[in-house]
Each structure stands twice: as C-alpha cells, then as structure tokens.
Scaffold this active site. Structure first.
Site, PDB file in Angstrom:
ATOM      1  N   SER A  98      45.567  21.441  43.090  1.00 15.75           N
ATOM      2  CA  SER A  98      45.650  21.086  41.673  1.00 15.75           C
ATOM      3  C   SER A  98      44.343  21.321  40.938  1.00 15.75           C
ATOM      4  O   SER A  98      44.315  21.290  39.704  1.00 15.75           O
ATOM      5  CB  SER A  98      46.017  19.604  41.533  1.00 15.75           C
ATOM      6  N   GLY A  99      43.250  21.512  41.689  1.00 10.25           N
ATOM      7  CA  GLY A  99      41.936  21.601  41.062  1.00 10.25           C
ATOM      8  C   GLY A  99      41.375  20.244  40.675  1.00 10.25           C
ATOM      9  O   GLY A  99      40.424  20.165  39.899  1.00 10.25           O
ATOM     10  N   THR A 100      41.941  19.162  41.223  1.00  9.16           N
ATOM     11  CA  THR A 100      41.469  17.814  40.894  1.00  9.16           C
ATOM     12  C   THR A 100      39.977  17.665  41.176  1.00  9.16           C
ATOM     13  O   THR A 100      39.252  17.010  40.415  1.00  9.16           O
ATOM     14  CB  THR A 100      42.265  16.763  41.685  1.00  9.16           C
ATOM     15  N   ASN A 125      36.570   8.631  34.555  1.00  9.72           N
ATOM     16  CA  ASN A 125      38.031   8.584  34.453  1.00  9.72           C
ATOM     17  C   ASN A 125      38.514   8.027  33.127  1.00  9.72           C
ATOM     18  O   ASN A 125      39.332   8.637  32.429  1.00  9.72           O
ATOM     19  CB  ASN A 125      38.617   7.746  35.594  1.00  9.72           C
ATOM     20  N   SER A 133      44.966  14.614  32.617  1.00 12.71           N
ATOM     21  CA  SER A 133      45.189  14.650  34.056  1.00 12.71           C
ATOM     22  C   SER A 133      44.657  15.982  34.560  1.00 12.71           C
ATOM     23  O   SER A 133      44.645  16.969  33.803  1.00 12.71           O
ATOM     24  CB  SER A 133      46.681  14.537  34.374  1.00 12.71           C
ATOM     25  N   HIS A 181      50.944  68.301  42.344  1.00 16.74           N
ATOM     26  CA  HIS A 181      50.879  68.216  43.811  1.00 16.74           C
ATOM     27  C   HIS A 181      49.524  68.698  44.334  1.00 16.74           C
ATOM     28  O   HIS A 181      49.421  69.171  45.472  1.00 16.74           O
ATOM     29  CB  HIS A 181      51.997  69.029  44.476  1.00 16.74           C
ATOM     30  N   SER A 311      22.651  60.930  49.352  1.00 19.25           N
ATOM     31  CA  SER A 311      22.650  60.870  50.805  1.00 19.25           C
ATOM     32  C   SER A 311      21.271  60.500  51.310  1.00 19.25           C
ATOM     33  O   SER A 311      20.252  60.904  50.736  1.00 19.25           O
ATOM     34  CB  SER A 311      23.068  62.221  51.395  1.00 19.25           C
ATOM     35  N   SER A 312      21.256  59.749  52.419  1.00 20.95           N
ATOM     36  CA  SER A 312      19.987  59.409  53.060  1.00 20.95           C
ATOM     37  C   SER A 312      19.532  60.494  54.020  1.00 20.95           C
ATOM     38  O   SER A 312      18.413  60.442  54.529  1.00 20.95           O
ATOM     39  CB  SER A 312      20.142  58.085  53.828  1.00 20.95           C
ATOM     40  N   GLU A 324      33.651  56.205  41.939  1.00 16.57           N
ATOM     41  CA  GLU A 324      33.881  55.517  43.206  1.00 16.57           C
ATOM     42  C   GLU A 324      33.829  54.002  43.028  1.00 16.57           C
ATOM     43  O   GLU A 324      34.662  53.267  43.576  1.00 16.57           O
ATOM     44  CB  GLU A 324      32.844  55.966  44.236  1.00 16.57           C
TER      45      GLU A 324
END
Length: 456
Positions: A98-100, A125, A133, A181, A311-312, A324
C-alpha cells in the site's frame, strides 16, 4: 552520548538515529525491508510533500485543523521542497504494497519539522495525516507525480524531438535506396524517412495527451476503502483546488474512489503508452545505427556525430553511442511496463497492493524517456551528416529500380533484367537498354530515382 534516540508508536519503542527527522514507523520499515537499497524516486517524494501541504491547507479551510497547526505543516512541506530532502526518505521501494511506510515516513518527517516551527507537538497521524489514508494518499501521489512528469518533462522532450526531426528533414532532401526486410527496395528520400519518424512522435504525443485528463483525476478523499471515512465531505474538492494552486497543474477528484483505490488502470494505460513511445524511439535509434554502419563495410549513408572513442583496443573506432543508449532505455521501459501490468492485476478487493513498485517503474520510465528523447534529438539527429556519394553509388547499382518498368515490359521480363544486373553487377539501365526496345533517354526517365520517390 548516544547516536540514537528512542521513538514510540502503537507497537512500542524503536531506536532511531539521533539526527533523523523521521520516527518509529519509518525506522521499522528501514529495518523490515533491506531489499534493494533504492528509495522511491525524488519525483514521487516531491509530489507526496505537495499532497501533504495541500491536505493541510484544505483541512484548515474546512475547519478540521487549527490555522496555526495547518500553517506549520504547510511550512514544513515547503521547507523540505526547497532543500535536498531525499536523505529523510530512506524507505525501500519494495515495502508494504500500500505504500503505508512511505506515507508514514512523510507524516513523521513533516510532523517533526512542523513541531519545531509551531513550538509544540504536531502528530504524524492526527494532524499531518488528517482526513487521509495511505490508501488514497499513495494512489494520489502516483497520479500527481506522473502528471507532473508527463506535462513538464516528457511531452516537451517529445515535442522537441519532433521539431528537430522536422528541421533536419528539410535539410536532407537526398534520394537513397529504400529497404524492406533489410534488402534493397525502391528509392526514397531521406526527408521522407524523417517525416515518418516525426509522424510517429506526433502520434505518441497525441496519445499521451489523451491520457492526461485521467492522470489528473485523484483518489484523495476516498481514505481507507473508498467511502471517505474520517474525511470532510468537501475535502476532495478543496484538496484538489489547493493542490492545483501549489503544483501549477489542474487536478480534480476521481469520479469513483473505489476504482481509484482498488485499481491502477490509469497507471497501466500510461505505462502502455510509454512502452509505445519506447518502441518508436527504438525504431528510430536502430534506423540511425544501420544507416551509420560502416563506415566502409556497412551502409555508410550517414555519419553520426563523433562523441567519444569507440574502443579500448581498436584506434580510431567510433560507435553510435547515443542510439545505443536510447535503445537500452527503450528496453528498460518495455520491461518496466511488464512489471506495471502485473502490478495492476494486484487490485485485491478495495486496494491495489503493488503501489510502490508501480510508482517507481512508472516514474522511472517517464524520466528515462524524457532524457533519451532530448539526447536523440540533439546529439544524433540534429548533428548527423549525409554521405551523398555513398547514397548515389548504391542507387545507380540498385536493380530493384526495374520495378518502374513493370507497367511497360511486365513483371517477368523485369525480373529477368534485375537478376542479370545483380549477377553481372551492372547498372540496371545498361541491362534494360540491351534487353528491351526502350531507348536510353526513355529508360533514364523511367528509372530516375528522384522521380520514383514521388510515386505515380
């Protein structure tokens, strides 16, 4: 000296870090859910604080809270919104459904600050949660945070992307080999290709805007199970008025609190449209990657902006890093949608019990798509260069151009010419001149790639 203090709730005493603004219930959640180490997103907490502030203002206006107490709660919310507030909200995404725990986290933090402002105790409260609630606060916060992300971030990002595509299209009226295609097909112009992308983006914008009114309808006022118990009869309307003023976006009460609390259909629908937008961006990103491929052994039709070494180990290599990254974002959004769809099915009777996960994934998708759309626009589409020479080389050797001769010589004869041109690696116009009675000038007119992009 000790680095903890003792806080109390309805279940007893709990040791809490001495400097923490939260109290016992938050600490219980921290102890109970050491799962991901990931709190709910800042966008969600920001919306939750707006909800608490709007509720306080509504309750003061309706005579449910004393003016000074409500003002202190509102001030505490504003104080938090003006600082880096995330350190005060440590509860894991994977918590009570509920995320209470997150609602009480906000109640406790706001109550602590409001007590300091007022100079007397403010209850988490009875005061901060007055007329509320967790069961209507968390669904409301999902909608508020999603609406703000949609209107302020995603729609502008997609609008910008569409505009950049349109502008680039006007600058690249080059004819290229079309592909179906992944195989050579009839020619198209690059501006026509981009017009298709722009139309996809506009369609996504239209569909997302169509969901905006549903996202801005809120569960607040339904309280525990949708009946509105413990809330003033006018609380929902007054709350939405206050929230609209604070957030700069119009919100209205849901027309049925039972649906708003027991289901997450709107979140599922919004996520589904985010998935559709992700599919669109994936298509565009992959088209860019293919057209950029090479530069020697691929298509090499365009050259994306060189942003970093690729590239390394291989010197001089440059990769299509933005497409990407966008493709990975799209994959994540599609995955988020699957989880949200499963979460939406967990509306058991009067309450959905996967709300924190839905919130996290939905806001994550909104944030990712907003960022990816801007990057794709500015660092890929706006800045790519066209290799016109490569386009022309491919066009002149494309036997599929013979399709334009079908009405004159028939499909079967055209197929023979195409196969011979493929086999001998010769321009189609040369083979057609040998195999038909058509003159060179007529063939060049019929097979003109630029003319063929206009249809007819």
């Amino acid at each position: 000296m000790t680095d903890t203090r003792i806080e109390r709730d309805s279940m007893g005493e709990v040791a809490v870090p001495a400097t923490a603004l939260y109290g016992a219930q938050t600490q219980r959640a921290v102890d109970n859910f050491p799962i991901s180490g990931q709190p709910l997103p800042a966008a969600f907490i920001r919306a939750l604080l707006l909800v608490k502030g709007a509720a306080a203002r509504a309750n003061v206006a309706l005579g449910q809270l004393p003016q000074a107490r409500g003002d202190a709660i509102s001030s505490a919310c504003q104080q938090l919104l003006q600082q880096d507030f995330m350190a005060h909200f440590p509860v894991d995404v994977f918590q009570t459904g509920s995320g209470t725990s997150s609602n009480m986290n906000a109640n406790e933090v706001v109550a602590t600050l409001a007590s300091r402002i007022l100079g007397q105790a403010v209850s988490p409260n009875d005061d901060v949660n007055c007329g509320q609630s967790s069961n209507d606060v968390i669904p409301t916060t999902i909608h508020v945070s999603a609406a703000l992300g949609l209107v302020n971030d995603l729609l502008p990002a997609l609008q910008h992307l569409g505009e950049v595509i349109d502008t680039k299209g006007k600058a690249v009226p080059y004819t290229k080999t079309g592909r179906t295609h992944l195989m050579d097909a009839m020619p198209v112009r690059l501006d026509q290709v981009l017009s298709g992308w722009a139309a996809q983006i506009r369609q996504n914008i239209e569909q997302l805007r169509g969901l905006q009114s549903a996202v801005t309808r809120l569960a607040q006022g339904g309280t525990a199970v949708g009946t509105g118990v413990n809330a003033h009869p006018d609380f929902a309307r007054r709350f939405c008025r206050e929230l609209s003023d604070m957030a700069g976006l119009g919100f209205t009460p849901s027309d049925n609190f039972f649906a708003a609390i027991g289901s997450q259909d709107t979140a599922v629908a919004l996520s589904g449209q985010l998935k559709t937008a992700a599919v669109t961006l994936m298509k565009i990103a992959n088209d860019l990657r293919w057209m950029n491929s090479g530069p020697l052994a691929g298509l090499g039709e365009i050259e994306l902006e060189a942003l970093q070494p690729g590239s390394s180990i291989m010197p001089g290599k440059v990769n299509p890093v933005i497409p990407e990254a966008v493709a990975m974002v799209c994959a994540q959004v599609i995955g988020n949608d699957t989880a949200i769809s499963i979460g939406g099915q967990s509306g058991n009777f009067e309450l959905n019990v996967m709300l924190p996960m839905i919130a996290n994934n939905l806001l994550g998708s909104l944030q990712l798509m907003s960022a990816a759309g801007g990057l794709l626009a500015d660092k890929a589409i706006a800045s790519f260069a066209v290799n016109e020479t490569r386009l022309q080389q491919a066009l002149t050797r494309n036997p599929v151009l013979v399709t334009a001769l079908n009405p004159v010589i028939g499909y079967l004869k055209a197929a023979e010419i195409a196969k011979q041109a493929y086999r001998e690696e010769r321009p189609i116009v040369d083979v057609a001149e040998e195999q038909t009675d058509l003159g060179r000038a007529e063939l060049e007119r019929l097979l003109d790639p630029q003319k063929l992009t206009r249809g007819g």
